[in-house]
Design a protein around this motif. Structure first.
Motif, PDB file in Angstrom:
ATOM      1  N   ASN A  44     -14.704   3.627 -76.237  1.00 49.99           N
ATOM      2  CA  ASN A  44     -14.292   3.595 -74.827  1.00 49.99           C
ATOM      3  C   ASN A  44     -15.471   3.517 -73.854  1.00 49.99           C
ATOM      4  OD1 ASN A  44     -11.631   3.894 -75.710  1.00 49.99           O
ATOM      5  ND2 ASN A  44     -11.923   6.115 -75.809  1.00 49.99           N
ATOM      6  N   GLN A  45     -16.548   2.842 -74.272  1.00 45.20           N
ATOM      7  CA  GLN A  45     -17.709   2.770 -73.395  1.00 45.20           C
ATOM      8  C   GLN A  45     -17.531   1.729 -72.290  1.00 45.20           C
ATOM      9  OE1 GLN A  45     -20.222   4.805 -73.185  1.00 45.20           O
ATOM     10  NE2 GLN A  45     -19.397   6.000 -74.868  1.00 45.20           N
ATOM     11  N   PHE A  46     -16.453   0.960 -72.360  1.00 46.30           N
ATOM     12  CA  PHE A  46     -16.249  -0.038 -71.309  1.00 46.30           C
ATOM     13  C   PHE A  46     -15.238   0.437 -70.278  1.00 46.30           C
ATOM     14  CE2 PHE A  46     -17.960  -2.686 -74.746  1.00 46.30           C
ATOM     15  CZ  PHE A  46     -19.032  -3.218 -74.065  1.00 46.30           C
ATOM     16  N   ASP A  47     -14.830   1.713 -70.374  1.00 46.62           N
ATOM     17  CA  ASP A  47     -13.890   2.239 -69.393  1.00 46.62           C
ATOM     18  C   ASP A  47     -14.488   2.175 -67.991  1.00 46.62           C
ATOM     19  OD1 ASP A  47     -12.412   2.695 -71.528  1.00 46.62           O
ATOM     20  OD2 ASP A  47     -12.263   4.891 -71.338  1.00 46.62           O
ATOM     21  N   ALA A  48     -13.620   1.892 -67.037  1.00 44.92           N
ATOM     22  CA  ALA A  48     -14.101   1.690 -65.670  1.00 44.92           C
ATOM     23  C   ALA A  48     -14.803   2.929 -65.139  1.00 44.92           C
ATOM     24  CB  ALA A  48     -12.947   1.319 -64.759  1.00 44.92           C
ATOM     25  N   ASP A  49     -14.294   4.139 -65.504  1.00 44.98           N
ATOM     26  CA  ASP A  49     -14.870   5.342 -64.888  1.00 44.98           C
ATOM     27  C   ASP A  49     -16.305   5.583 -65.324  1.00 44.98           C
ATOM     28  OD1 ASP A  49     -13.892   5.860 -67.439  1.00 44.98           O
ATOM     29  OD2 ASP A  49     -13.874   8.023 -67.065  1.00 44.98           O
TER      30      ASP A  49
END
Lengths: 298, 216
Positions: A44-49
């Motif tokens: 999940n390293q591309f999550d916007a947050d």
């Protein structure tokens, strides 16, 4: 690459082979990048947050984060600039006195230079930060960093200056002395101006090293870029994204400086050729000084 | 100075821990750096790109940032391990760029006529590389490579600040910090310990340099 030592200009068969290997290497490279991408995505390293506080102006934290990064960068530049100026002055003094003075003094300077070159710059900074307060000298963390960096880099710059002076043709000093100039005048009017010109590229390269080394300020709690990044990471828990951004900032600035050093070096050696002076060109190459600036690595 | 003798075991262990870190990092960066140098001089463009970008990225980025990236970034993507190994990884990644440049400039310093002559008498690529180019290149590479390694030894002090316990910097931090010892004697001891590594290494390098020096 036709100028390479290792192989001739390729013929048709070699060209085909190079093509084949290029395709293989590209496929390998893309596969590697894909593995990295998939791993990042899976975690999940591309999550916007994780990204938006750094790159999205509409994000609530964006302004605060960049204000902090700006402060950190200002502090980094400040410490680096002070360290550069002090190192330059002290380094030149060391080099000049080493070239001109009595043997016993020269030995002291050489010993001092060898000693300081053998100590890691982190230790120099830490030493200053921990020992000075014991003697009642309490300063802002920035000054500990600047003093530590100066201790280390002034001896490196002393070596660069010495190499610059030694790279000048002997006739320069002889001519100046035969005109009746004093030793100080010979240095100030004839040798140093030429030496500085010759070593400009090496000095710019050293600037890159100093800029990189300011990041060691984090060990003495100086609020420079890398420490600020650490604080951002603590709040947003996005180490990959933040350190990537910081790395890119450093790389862009330092790469530009390195290119500038190469450009200056080229300009200087062109001037030499045009003037048709002797070929022992007096440009001190950044790479020749790997010894003096072993730090190039640090 | 008593503090040094009282904590001699701590110093000794720190000394050897630093040496251990340096040994791992040296082997790793020499291997990786030589491979990268091979990439940079190879006729295959994508390999050259990899070599060039590696050098430009790691030479211009502070080691601190590389270390932080390894220590805090890698666990985020599910790569877990001891700080010890993270810091060695960072040292290797970083130093390899400098090793690569030293080796590459060594290869480039061999006069083109040498290789041309080798090819003219019919040596293959492998033969000319191993019998003509490399023996000459290695001699030119020794001094800059030695400086790179010595700088790497000094850089290894930074890993102590990353919770790699027990190496020299960490020892100084423990003694002056939580143990509250006077800083001057403690740090003098640490400085001496580093000089015990770097000065002999420098002297050895100077000797080696004279031994392999060639008049060209």
């Amino acid at each position: 690459m036709s100028a390479s030592v290792l192989y001739d200009v390729p013929g048709p068969r070699a060209k085909r082979r190079v093509m084949l290997f290029s395709v293989l290497a590209l496929v390998g490279l893309l596969a590697g990048l894909y593995v990295v991408y998939r791993q990042l995505d899976k975690q999940n390293q591309f999550d916007a947050d994780k990204w938006s506080p750094l790159f999205d102006p509409t994000d609530d934290s964006f302004e605060l984060v960049w204000a902090r990064i700006g402060e950190g960068m200002a502090n980094t530049l400040m410490a680096a600039a002070l360290a550069v100026v002090f190192s330059l002055v002290i380094g030149t003094l060391l080099a000049v006195t080493r070239v001109t003075s009595a043997p016993w003094y020269r030995w002291i300077v050489v010993g001092f230079i060898e000693l300081l070159r053998g100590i890691p710059v982190v230790i120099a900074i830490f030493f200053v930060a921990r020992v000075l307060p014991e003697f009642g000298v309490s300063l802002e963390p920035m000054w500990y960093l600047v003093i530590g960096l100066t201790l280390y880099n002034s001896v490196v710059i002393a070596e660069i200056v010495r190499a610059g002076i030694n790279s000048l043709p002997k006739g320069q000093r002889e001519a100046a002395e035969s005109l009746g100039l004093t030793r100080g005048q010979v240095l100030r009017l004839v040798l140093l101006p030429q030496a500085f010109r010759a070593m400009l590229p090496a000095l710019i390269s050293q600037l890159v090293v100093i800029l990189k080394d300011t990041s060691l300020g984090f060990i003495i709690s100086y609020e420079e870029t890398v420490r600020v990044a650490g604080q951002i990471v603590q709040n947003l828990s996005n180490p990959i994204q933040t350190y990537l951004l910081i790395a890119v900032i450093f790389i862009v600035v330092n790469y530009a400086l390195s290119r500038f050093a190469i450009y200056v070096e080229r300009r200087l050696s062109q001037g030499k050729k045009a003037a048709k002076t002797d070929e022992g060109a007096a440009v001190v190459h950044a790479d020749d000084l790997a010894g003096a600036g072993a730090t190039n690595v640090g | 100075m008593n503090v040094i003798f009282e904590n001699f075991a701590l110093y000794r262990d720190g000394f050897f821990k630093t040496l251990l870190i340096c040994a791992y990092a040296m082997v790793g960066s020499l291997v990786l750096g030589t491979i990268l140098a091979g990439f940079r001089v190879s006729p295959v463009p994508p390999l050259r790109w990899i070599g060039t970008s590696w050098v430009n990225v790691f030479r211009n980025c502070p080691l601190t940032v590389v270390l932080f990236f390894c220590a805090f970034g890698l666990p985020e993507v599910g790569i877990n391990g001891a700080y010890f190994w993270f810091s060695i990884t960072a040292l290797v990644l970083y130093t390899a760029a400098f090793v690569c440049e030293a080796v590459r400039s060594g290869i480039n310093s061999v006069p083109a006529g040498q290789a041309e002559a080798a090819r003219a008498v019919g040596l293959t690529f492998g033969q000319s590389l191993t019998t003509i180019i490399l023996p000459q290149a290695i001699r030119t590479v020794v001094p800059p490579l030695g400086s790179v390694i010595i700088a790497m030894i000094k850089n290894s002090a930074i890993v102590g600040a990353f919770g790699v316990g027990g190496e020299l910097f960490a020892v100084s931090d423990t003694l002056t910090g939580s143990r509250g010892e006077a800083a001057l004697p403690v740090l003098t001891g640490i400085v001496i310990a580093y000089l015990l590594i770097t000065l002999p290494a420098g002297a050895f390098l100077g000797w080696l340099e004279r031994k392999v020096a060639i008049a060209r």
